[in-house]
Enzyme design. Structure first.
Site, mmCIF file in Angstrom:
data_model
loop_
_atom_site.group_PDB
_atom_site.id
_atom_site.type_symbol
_atom_site.label_atom_id
_atom_site.label_comp_id
_atom_site.label_asym_id
_atom_site.label_seq_id
_atom_site.Cartn_x
_atom_site.Cartn_y
_atom_site.Cartn_z
ATOM 1 N N ASN A 10 0.862 -1.180 0.000
ATOM 2 C CA ASN A 10 0.000 0.000 0.000
ATOM 3 C C ASN A 10 0.900 1.233 0.000
ATOM 4 O O ASN A 10 1.520 1.553 1.004
ATOM 5 C CB ASN A 10 -0.880 -0.022 1.253
ATOM 6 C CG ASN A 10 -1.655 1.276 1.439
ATOM 7 O OD1 ASN A 10 -1.809 2.053 0.496
ATOM 8 N ND2 ASN A 10 -2.135 1.511 2.647
ATOM 9 N N LYS A 12 0.111 4.319 -0.251
ATOM 10 C CA LYS A 12 -0.485 5.532 0.335
ATOM 11 C C LYS A 12 -0.273 6.711 -0.626
ATOM 12 O O LYS A 12 -0.346 6.530 -1.821
ATOM 13 C CB LYS A 12 0.105 5.798 1.720
ATOM 14 C CG LYS A 12 0.104 4.531 2.592
ATOM 15 C CD LYS A 12 0.434 4.806 4.013
ATOM 16 C CE LYS A 12 0.553 3.475 4.753
ATOM 17 N NZ LYS A 12 0.356 3.578 6.164
ATOM 18 N N HIS A 94 -9.369 1.265 5.279
ATOM 19 C CA HIS A 94 -8.056 1.428 5.921
ATOM 20 C C HIS A 94 -8.200 2.378 7.118
ATOM 21 O O HIS A 94 -8.988 3.323 7.073
ATOM 22 C CB HIS A 94 -7.054 1.987 4.906
ATOM 23 C CG HIS A 94 -5.645 1.934 5.386
ATOM 24 N ND1 HIS A 94 -5.131 2.865 6.256
ATOM 25 C CD2 HIS A 94 -4.650 1.041 5.149
ATOM 26 C CE1 HIS A 94 -3.871 2.555 6.525
ATOM 27 N NE2 HIS A 94 -3.557 1.447 5.860
ATOM 28 N N GLU A 96 -6.468 4.740 8.107
ATOM 29 C CA GLU A 96 -6.245 6.168 7.791
ATOM 30 C C GLU A 96 -7.498 6.789 7.181
ATOM 31 O O GLU A 96 -7.800 7.952 7.406
ATOM 32 C CB GLU A 96 -5.025 6.305 6.864
ATOM 33 C CG GLU A 96 -3.735 6.054 7.634
ATOM 34 C CD GLU A 96 -2.588 5.517 6.810
ATOM 35 O OE1 GLU A 96 -2.636 5.579 5.564
ATOM 36 O OE2 GLU A 96 -1.621 5.012 7.417
ATOM 37 N N GLU A 164 -5.329 -5.152 10.717
ATOM 38 C CA GLU A 164 -4.301 -4.133 10.899
ATOM 39 C C GLU A 164 -4.525 -3.402 12.218
ATOM 40 O O GLU A 164 -5.288 -2.423 12.262
ATOM 41 C CB GLU A 164 -4.353 -3.117 9.761
ATOM 42 C CG GLU A 164 -4.122 -3.717 8.399
ATOM 43 C CD GLU A 164 -3.523 -2.680 7.444
ATOM 44 O OE1 GLU A 164 -2.444 -2.962 6.917
ATOM 45 O OE2 GLU A 164 -4.109 -1.609 7.265
ATOM 46 N N GLY A 170 2.534 2.034 10.772
ATOM 47 C CA GLY A 170 3.467 3.144 10.609
ATOM 48 C C GLY A 170 4.183 3.535 11.888
ATOM 49 O O GLY A 170 4.820 4.584 11.960
ATOM 50 N N SER A 210 3.503 -2.398 10.269
ATOM 51 C CA SER A 210 4.969 -2.413 10.370
ATOM 52 C C SER A 210 5.593 -3.754 9.970
ATOM 53 O O SER A 210 6.544 -4.228 10.599
ATOM 54 C CB SER A 210 5.423 -1.999 11.775
ATOM 55 O OG SER A 210 4.966 -0.686 12.053
#
Ligand code: PEP
Length: 249
Positions: A10, A12, A94, A96, A164, A170, A210
């Site tokens: 991904n 981003k 996701h 985010e 996730e 991250g 991660s």
């Protein structure tokens, strides 16, 4: 039938068109055959990457989708448009998107149905925030996220789930293989109860948070971990190649 591992990168909001096409040119020759590899570039690079990966085994994913096929929805991209450009997968829900763009479970559900309707395979992301884990709410949160999004789909539909944990995205903190397996096993059990054994055993459940060359092998050894959704470590071709070739390098 054993599940074929899937490793998806991904990207981003990173990479121009030329950076994206150079990346795929670098990885295509070294992608393993036994692992399905997908990349999710930003929308602006999807077409160029789609053209470049034709004839290769690499799969294309988008990072988001809207639920209507067309209409007055300024700034949105429809499932039909993604299909038209050559996408196989689309990441939905996701963390985010959930946190910065306020996507709730209802929006995620509409996106999942819309993707399936046009033949895109959704990669549905679920995962708890750190305070939810500390409060013992992990199972409750991922159950609600997954089952609400899959409500109304058929056991013949194709979906991929990505667990996730938000605290691992991250941050450099990875769930241990045991922590991840505990949740993956739980999700598969839920899929079995809702959709039956055959469906639950065919669905790939990816781990994301991660993932890097140093931890991928330990994660992939676990029974219910069928691959990974990789953010930061998917941006450099040599690092991503080490991840997709886990166990060989
Ligand atoms: C992600 O963006 O889905 C992700 C898991 O990111 P990272 O690998 O950087 O934690």
């Amino acid at each position: 039938m054993p599940r074929r591992p899937l490793i998806a990168g991904n990207w981003k909001m990173y990479k121009t068109i030329s950076e994206a096409t150079s990346f795929v040119e670098e990885i295509i020759p070294d992608c393993p055959k036994g692992v399905e590899v997908a990349i999710a570039p930003p929308f602006t690079a999807l077409y160029a990457v789609s053209e470049r990966i034709k004839g290769s085994l690499l799969k294309l994913a988008a990072q988001d989708v809207f639920w209507e096929d067309e209409g007055a929805y300024t700034g949105e991209i429809s499932p039909i448009m993604l299909k038209d450009i050559g996408c196989d997968y689309v990441i939905i829900g996701h963390s985010e998107r959930r946190s910065y763009f306020f996507e709730d479970n209802e929006a995620v559900k509409k996106k999942v149905s819309a993707a399936i309707r046009v033949g895109l395979v959704p990669i549905l992301c679920v995962g708890e925030r750190v305070e939810q884990r500390k409060g013992g709410k992990t199972f409750e949160v991922v159950k609600e996220q997954m089952l609400s999004a899959l409500n109304g789909i058929s056991f013949t539909d194709k979906v991929v789930i990505a667990y996730e944990p938000v605290w691992a995205i991250g941050t450099g903190l990875t769930a241990t293989p045991e922590q991840a397996q505990e949740v993956h096993g739980y999700l598969r059990q839920l899929l079995r109860e809702e959709f039956g054994k055959e469906f639950s055993e065919s669905v790939r459940i990816l781990y994301g948070g991660s993932v890097k060359p140093e931890n991928i092998s330990g994660l992939m050894e676990k029974e219910d971990i069928d691959g990974a959704l990789v953010g930061g470590a998917s941006l450099k071709a040599s690092t991503f190649l080490k991840i997709v070739n886990y166990g060989r390098i």
